[in-house]
Design a protein around this motif. Structure first.
Motif, PDB file in Angstrom:
ATOM      1  N   THR A 108       0.864  -1.175   0.000  1.00 43.43           N
ATOM      2  CA  THR A 108       0.000   0.000   0.000  1.00 43.43           C
ATOM      3  C   THR A 108       0.896   1.218   0.000  1.00 43.43           C
ATOM      4  O   THR A 108       1.862   1.277   0.751  1.00 43.43           O
ATOM      5  CB  THR A 108      -0.902  -0.003   1.249  1.00 43.43           C
ATOM      6  OG1 THR A 108      -1.760  -1.150   1.184  1.00 43.43           O
ATOM      7  CG2 THR A 108      -1.746   1.260   1.342  1.00 43.43           C
ATOM      8  N   LEU A 109       0.591   2.183  -0.855  1.00 43.33           N
ATOM      9  CA  LEU A 109       1.384   3.408  -0.934  1.00 43.33           C
ATOM     10  C   LEU A 109       0.531   4.595  -0.521  1.00 43.33           C
ATOM     11  O   LEU A 109      -0.504   4.873  -1.137  1.00 43.33           O
ATOM     12  CB  LEU A 109       1.930   3.629  -2.345  1.00 43.33           C
ATOM     13  CG  LEU A 109       2.720   4.916  -2.569  1.00 43.33           C
ATOM     14  CD1 LEU A 109       3.961   4.967  -1.670  1.00 43.33           C
ATOM     15  CD2 LEU A 109       3.115   5.056  -4.022  1.00 43.33           C
ATOM     16  N   ILE A 110       0.970   5.279   0.537  1.00 46.97           N
ATOM     17  CA  ILE A 110       0.335   6.508   1.006  1.00 46.97           C
ATOM     18  C   ILE A 110       1.389   7.598   0.933  1.00 46.97           C
ATOM     19  O   ILE A 110       2.450   7.482   1.532  1.00 46.97           O
ATOM     20  CB  ILE A 110      -0.167   6.373   2.459  1.00 46.97           C
ATOM     21  CG1 ILE A 110      -1.122   5.192   2.598  1.00 46.97           C
ATOM     22  CG2 ILE A 110      -0.825   7.681   2.910  1.00 46.97           C
ATOM     23  CD1 ILE A 110      -1.479   4.859   4.038  1.00 46.97           C
ATOM     24  N   GLU A 111       1.113   8.640   0.168  1.00 43.34           N
ATOM     25  CA  GLU A 111       2.025   9.780   0.082  1.00 43.34           C
ATOM     26  C   GLU A 111       1.474  10.910   0.930  1.00 43.34           C
ATOM     27  O   GLU A 111       0.289  11.224   0.855  1.00 43.34           O
ATOM     28  CB  GLU A 111       2.188  10.243  -1.358  1.00 43.34           C
ATOM     29  CG  GLU A 111       2.902   9.240  -2.232  1.00 43.34           C
ATOM     30  CD  GLU A 111       3.051   9.716  -3.661  1.00 43.34           C
ATOM     31  OE1 GLU A 111       2.436  10.737  -4.046  1.00 43.34           O
ATOM     32  OE2 GLU A 111       3.785   9.053  -4.410  1.00 43.34           O
ATOM     33  N   GLN A 112       2.320  11.512   1.725  1.00 42.05           N
ATOM     34  CA  GLN A 112       1.905  12.608   2.598  1.00 42.05           C
ATOM     35  C   GLN A 112       2.625  13.872   2.156  1.00 42.05           C
ATOM     36  O   GLN A 112       3.844  13.931   2.151  1.00 42.05           O
ATOM     37  CB  GLN A 112       2.264  12.273   4.051  1.00 42.05           C
ATOM     38  CG  GLN A 112       1.833  13.301   5.051  1.00 42.05           C
ATOM     39  CD  GLN A 112       0.361  13.197   5.415  1.00 42.05           C
ATOM     40  OE1 GLN A 112      -0.216  12.119   5.359  1.00 42.05           O
ATOM     41  NE2 GLN A 112      -0.241  14.288   5.789  1.00 42.05           N
ATOM     42  N   ARG A 113       1.879  14.876   1.764  1.00 41.66           N
ATOM     43  CA  ARG A 113       2.417  16.186   1.405  1.00 41.66           C
ATOM     44  C   ARG A 113       1.758  17.207   2.320  1.00 41.66           C
ATOM     45  O   ARG A 113       0.559  17.430   2.232  1.00 41.66           O
ATOM     46  CB  ARG A 113       2.118  16.540  -0.051  1.00 41.66           C
ATOM     47  CG  ARG A 113       2.686  15.566  -1.055  1.00 41.66           C
ATOM     48  CD  ARG A 113       4.171  15.799  -1.273  1.00 41.66           C
ATOM     49  NE  ARG A 113       4.668  14.968  -2.341  1.00 41.66           N
ATOM     50  CZ  ARG A 113       5.462  13.921  -2.141  1.00 41.66           C
ATOM     51  NH1 ARG A 113       5.818  13.597  -0.929  1.00 41.66           N
ATOM     52  NH2 ARG A 113       5.889  13.208  -3.154  1.00 41.66           N
ATOM     53  N   GLY A 114       2.529  17.760   3.233  1.00 45.56           N
ATOM     54  CA  GLY A 114       1.949  18.680   4.202  1.00 45.56           C
ATOM     55  C   GLY A 114       0.948  17.935   5.067  1.00 45.56           C
ATOM     56  O   GLY A 114       1.251  16.898   5.635  1.00 45.56           O
ATOM     57  N   ASP A 115      -0.266  18.453   5.135  1.00 45.32           N
ATOM     58  CA  ASP A 115      -1.312  17.831   5.955  1.00 45.32           C
ATOM     59  C   ASP A 115      -2.187  16.864   5.166  1.00 45.32           C
ATOM     60  O   ASP A 115      -3.151  16.325   5.714  1.00 45.32           O
ATOM     61  CB  ASP A 115      -2.207  18.918   6.565  1.00 45.32           C
ATOM     62  CG  ASP A 115      -1.478  19.770   7.588  1.00 45.32           C
ATOM     63  OD1 ASP A 115      -0.484  19.286   8.158  1.00 45.32           O
ATOM     64  OD2 ASP A 115      -1.894  20.922   7.814  1.00 45.32           O
ATOM     65  N   THR A 116      -1.877  16.647   3.891  1.00 37.39           N
ATOM     66  CA  THR A 116      -2.762  15.876   3.033  1.00 37.39           C
ATOM     67  C   THR A 116      -2.176  14.521   2.653  1.00 37.39           C
ATOM     68  O   THR A 116      -1.177  14.458   1.941  1.00 37.39           O
ATOM     69  CB  THR A 116      -3.070  16.666   1.743  1.00 37.39           C
ATOM     70  OG1 THR A 116      -3.575  17.949   2.096  1.00 37.39           O
ATOM     71  CG2 THR A 116      -4.080  15.952   0.886  1.00 37.39           C
ATOM     72  N   PRO A 117      -2.811  13.435   3.112  1.00 35.04           N
ATOM     73  CA  PRO A 117      -2.381  12.111   2.662  1.00 35.04           C
ATOM     74  C   PRO A 117      -3.065  11.769   1.336  1.00 35.04           C
ATOM     75  O   PRO A 117      -4.234  12.103   1.115  1.00 35.04           O
ATOM     76  CB  PRO A 117      -2.872  11.181   3.771  1.00 35.04           C
ATOM     77  CG  PRO A 117      -4.070  11.875   4.324  1.00 35.04           C
ATOM     78  CD  PRO A 117      -3.818  13.354   4.160  1.00 35.04           C
ATOM     79  N   THR A 118      -2.333  11.131   0.438  1.00 39.25           N
ATOM     80  CA  THR A 118      -2.890  10.671  -0.824  1.00 39.25           C
ATOM     81  C   THR A 118      -2.651   9.174  -0.919  1.00 39.25           C
ATOM     82  O   THR A 118      -1.506   8.720  -0.853  1.00 39.25           O
ATOM     83  CB  THR A 118      -2.228  11.387  -2.016  1.00 39.25           C
ATOM     84  OG1 THR A 118      -2.436  12.794  -1.881  1.00 39.25           O
ATOM     85  CG2 THR A 118      -2.810  10.914  -3.334  1.00 39.25           C
TER      86      THR A 118
END
Length: 82
Positions: free
Chosen positions: A52-62
């Motif tokens: 599973t890939l979760i990318e976190q940029r700032g406060d937003t997980p994608t």
């Protein structure tokens, strides 16, 4: 589960982190981040050793994908196809 994720994000900003866990725990985390229903969490199939890939940029997980089958290359959930 979500608090542990938040702790990792705060402890390792802008870093790549590998987390190993059971399929249901990963589905619960993704479900919390994506506001999935209980039915969708339970219906999402996860193969053994799925990625599973979760990318976190700032406060937003994608969520990029959930349950990638590294043998058969099938995805339980693919954000690109939703």
């Amino acid at each position: 589960m979500q608090q542990s994720y938040n702790d990792l994000v705060q402890a390792h900003p802008n870093k790549t982190v590998l987390v190993a866990g059971h399929g249901l725990a990963i589905r619960l985390l993704v479900g919390a981040l994506e506001q999935w229903s209980h039915a969708k969490i339970l219906a999402t199939d996860m193969p053994n050793c799925g990625l599973t890939l979760i990318e976190q940029r700032g406060d937003t997980p994608t969520i990029r994908y959930v349950g990638r089958d590294i043998v058969g290359e099938q995805l339980a959930y693919d954000a690109e196809k939703v």
